[in-house]
Design an enzyme around this catalytic site. Structure first.
Site, short mmCIF file in Angstrom:
data_model
loop_
_atom_site.label_atom_id
_atom_site.label_comp_id
_atom_site.label_asym_id
_atom_site.label_seq_id
_atom_site.Cartn_x
_atom_site.Cartn_y
_atom_site.Cartn_z
N HIS A 36 -6.38 -1.37 -15.13
CA HIS A 36 -7.60 -0.99 -14.21
C HIS A 36 -8.61 -0.25 -15.04
O HIS A 36 -8.10 0.73 -15.62
CB HIS A 36 -7.49 -0.67 -12.85
CG HIS A 36 -8.50 -0.75 -11.85
ND1 HIS A 36 -9.57 0.15 -11.82
CD2 HIS A 36 -8.73 -1.44 -10.75
CE1 HIS A 36 -10.26 -0.05 -11.07
NE2 HIS A 36 -9.91 -1.01 -10.29
N ASP A 86 -0.23 4.36 -11.81
CA ASP A 86 -1.06 3.88 -10.83
C ASP A 86 -0.50 2.89 -9.93
O ASP A 86 -0.44 1.68 -9.98
CB ASP A 86 -2.31 3.13 -11.83
CG ASP A 86 -3.36 2.52 -11.01
OD1 ASP A 86 -3.13 2.57 -9.68
OD2 ASP A 86 -4.29 2.09 -11.59
N GLN A 134 -1.66 -1.00 -6.15
CA GLN A 134 -1.17 -2.09 -5.66
C GLN A 134 0.03 -2.19 -5.20
O GLN A 134 0.50 -3.05 -4.67
CB GLN A 134 -1.61 -3.04 -6.70
CG GLN A 134 -2.89 -3.43 -7.08
CD GLN A 134 -3.57 -4.15 -6.02
OE1 GLN A 134 -3.20 -4.70 -5.16
NE2 GLN A 134 -5.17 -3.58 -6.19
N LYS A 153 -6.83 0.60 0.23
CA LYS A 153 -5.84 -0.48 0.04
C LYS A 153 -4.71 -0.58 0.90
O LYS A 153 -3.79 -1.48 0.95
CB LYS A 153 -5.51 -0.74 -1.37
CG LYS A 153 -6.87 -0.97 -2.26
CD LYS A 153 -6.53 -1.01 -3.80
CE LYS A 153 -7.65 -0.85 -4.42
NZ LYS A 153 -7.90 -1.28 -5.98
N CYS A 189 -12.49 -5.09 -12.47
CA CYS A 189 -12.06 -3.99 -13.21
C CYS A 189 -11.30 -3.86 -14.33
O CYS A 189 -10.54 -3.01 -14.47
CB CYS A 189 -12.10 -2.86 -12.38
SG CYS A 189 -13.28 -2.59 -11.04
C1 LIG Z 1 -8.44 -0.61 -6.81
C2 LIG Z 1 -7.75 -0.05 -7.93
C3 LIG Z 1 -7.84 1.41 -8.54
C4 LIG Z 1 -9.07 1.88 -8.23
O1 LIG Z 1 -8.77 2.52 -7.06
P1 LIG Z 1 -10.10 3.22 -6.41
O2 LIG Z 1 -9.93 3.23 -4.81
O3 LIG Z 1 -11.28 2.28 -6.56
O4 LIG Z 1 -10.33 4.53 -6.91
C5 LIG Z 1 -7.09 1.77 -9.56
N1 LIG Z 1 -6.27 0.87 -10.21
C6 LIG Z 1 -5.87 -0.29 -9.57
C7 LIG Z 1 -4.67 -0.99 -10.09
C8 LIG Z 1 -6.29 -0.71 -8.31
O5 LIG Z 1 -6.13 -1.83 -7.86
#
Ligand SMILES: *Cc1c(COP(=O)(O)O)cnc(C)c1O
Length: 429
Positions: free
Chosen positions: A147, A224, A227, A250, A388
């Site tokens: 991302h 990260d 998800q 999320k 993104c």
């Molecule tokens: C949504 C997402 C982000 C960013 O998260 P924010 O809530 O916009 O800060 C980063 N990495 C992944 C894999 C995402 O799905």
């Protein structure tokens, strides 16, 4: 113990399920859906089919009520009040930190730093840890599927330090090529920063193996987990990574708050990220000393009520059970893959064996944005665009995809609605 846990949980129901019975029935998705007021609404006169959970998930009443109660009954600023409301607000805020610590298997609640979201958490690591530990010629390893939130902060660090970014390509299934990964690790590698689950392909990265390989090369690992946190049990002790980040919104919690986890010793030797109130020990104009983590990294009034909402979201998903959620979504993934694969002219991106319920696809002919617009008219909400992840789009050699991403309240009937709506798109082209 949360209210959700006190009910007969869907997990308990699942244990009594007849093998081969309808998964939705065993899991009692209808009862779960009743917790989400927004799911009863219609769009264009059609029942809402919300398949944009990868971008943000809807909120259950348990989260909405917890936040409402905080504002109505005990709202005040935290940490510095001696009056009753401030103490109650502080207790609830810190209780949320405890819940998050338990949720991620952190040995110590001081290892949980509240941020504005995953994006800010990664920027915090890049600015604070990165500024101290990354120098000219040092290397950071990413993958093609990251991302933008896990690309741009490292590029900005590269601007400041002259470090080097190395990028792991993907296999045809959409998983990092581990042979190339191994060849990119070396004595200059300081950090590996990768997604736990791809937000576009759904790939669950082989993070255990990637972490072991990185550590063998002397590098730290940032995952990260945006998800992953909503879709599978996560446990910092089992994972063994060095930094883990995710966003509340999320995970069925509110916007405006996210989490950075790192071992206390790592946080404790990191310099502050932002300066202000809440993060200082003592301030004079000559010198300021800083609090210990996590408060050192939480300058200013925090997102108090959002933290309380996140705590309620954690209670909510734990009440259902992350294993039960993962099993339900796995069943949706299998069914959706079967239904979508049967559609003529549809290409699915990402076929890794370990995969979350995220399906990116394109139809022969229409642009993803047109697909999304027509699906919307059928009440089906999907995301269309680069998600993104423009470097991944380049790698796939497509300008965009449509993405259906499933959550704990989605149903097999909604997979049917998606498939039917896609068939309708084809009538237009
Ligand atoms: C949504 C997402 C982000 C960013 O998260 P924010 O809530 O916009 O800060 C980063 N990495 C992944 C894999 C995402 O799905």
């Amino acid at each position: 113990m949360s209210e959700v846990l006190n009910r007969e949980t869907p997990l308990a129901a699942a244990e009594h399920a007849v093998p081969g019975a309808n998964r939705d029935a065993a899991y009692d998705v209808a009862r779960i859906r009743a917790d989400f007021p927004i799911l009863t609404r219609e769009v264009y006169g059609k029942p809402l089919v919300y398949l944009d959970n990868g971008a943000s998930a809807q909120k259950p009443v348990q989260v909405l009520d917890a936040m409402d109660e905080a504002y109505r009954r005990y709202y005040a600023n935290v940490h510095r009040g001696i009056h009753r409301l401030s103490q109650e607000a502080t207790d609830a805020f810190e209780a949320a930190r405890d819940k998050v610590a338990r949720f991620v298997g952190a040995p110590n609640h001081d290892e949980i730093v509240f941020t504005r979201g995953a994006t800010e958490a990664i920027n915090l690591v890049a600015n604070s840890w990165g500024q101290r530990h990354i120098g000219e010629g040092d290397e950071i390893v990413l993958t093609v599927l990251e991302h933008h939130a896990n690309i741009v902060p490292w590029q900005m660090l590269r601007e400041r330090t002259g470090c080097v970014l190395k990028v792991v390509p993907l296999t045809p299934e959409g998983s990092p090529d581990l042979q190339v990964y191994e060849s990119l690790l070396g004595p200059r590698t300081k950090l590996v920063a990768v997604a736990h689950i791809s937000n576009v392909l759904g790939t669950v990265l082989p993070v255990r193996q990637m972490i072991d390989m990185a550590h063998a090369a002397g590098a730290k690992v940032l995952l990260d987990g945006c998800q992953a946190a909503p879709h599978m049990p996560i446990d910092m002790r089992a994972l063994g990574c060095d930094f883990y980040v995710f966003s509340s919104h999320k995970l069925y919690g509110p916007t405006g708050i996210g989490v950075l986890w790192a071992p206390f010793e790592t946080l404790n030797e990191m310099p502050p990220y932002q300066g202000g109130g809440e993060m200082i020990d003592r301030v004079t104009f000559e010198e300021t000393t800083f609090k210990s983590p996590p408060h050192r990294f939480e300058a200013g009034t925090p997102a108090i009520v959002e933290a309380i909402g996140l705590g309620a979201a954690v209670d909510y998903v734990e009440g259902i059970g992350l294993d039960a959620i993962a099993a339900h979504e796995e069943s949706l993934l299998r069914y959706a893959t079967e239904r979508l694969s049967a559609i003529d002219g549809l290409t699915l991106y990402g076929t890794a064996k370990e995969k979350a319920a995220i399906l990116s696809f394109n139809l022969e002919g229409p642009h993803a944005h047109d697909v999304g617009t027509i699906l919307d008219r059928s009440g089906v909400a999907v995301r269309c665009g680069h998600h993104c992840a423009q470097p991944l789009m380049d790698f796939l050699d497509v300008p965009a995809t449509s993405r259906a991403s499933f959550g704990l309240y989605n149903t097999h009937a909604e997979v049917d609605a998606l498939a039917a709506a896609i068939e309708k798109v084809k009538d237009f082209f």
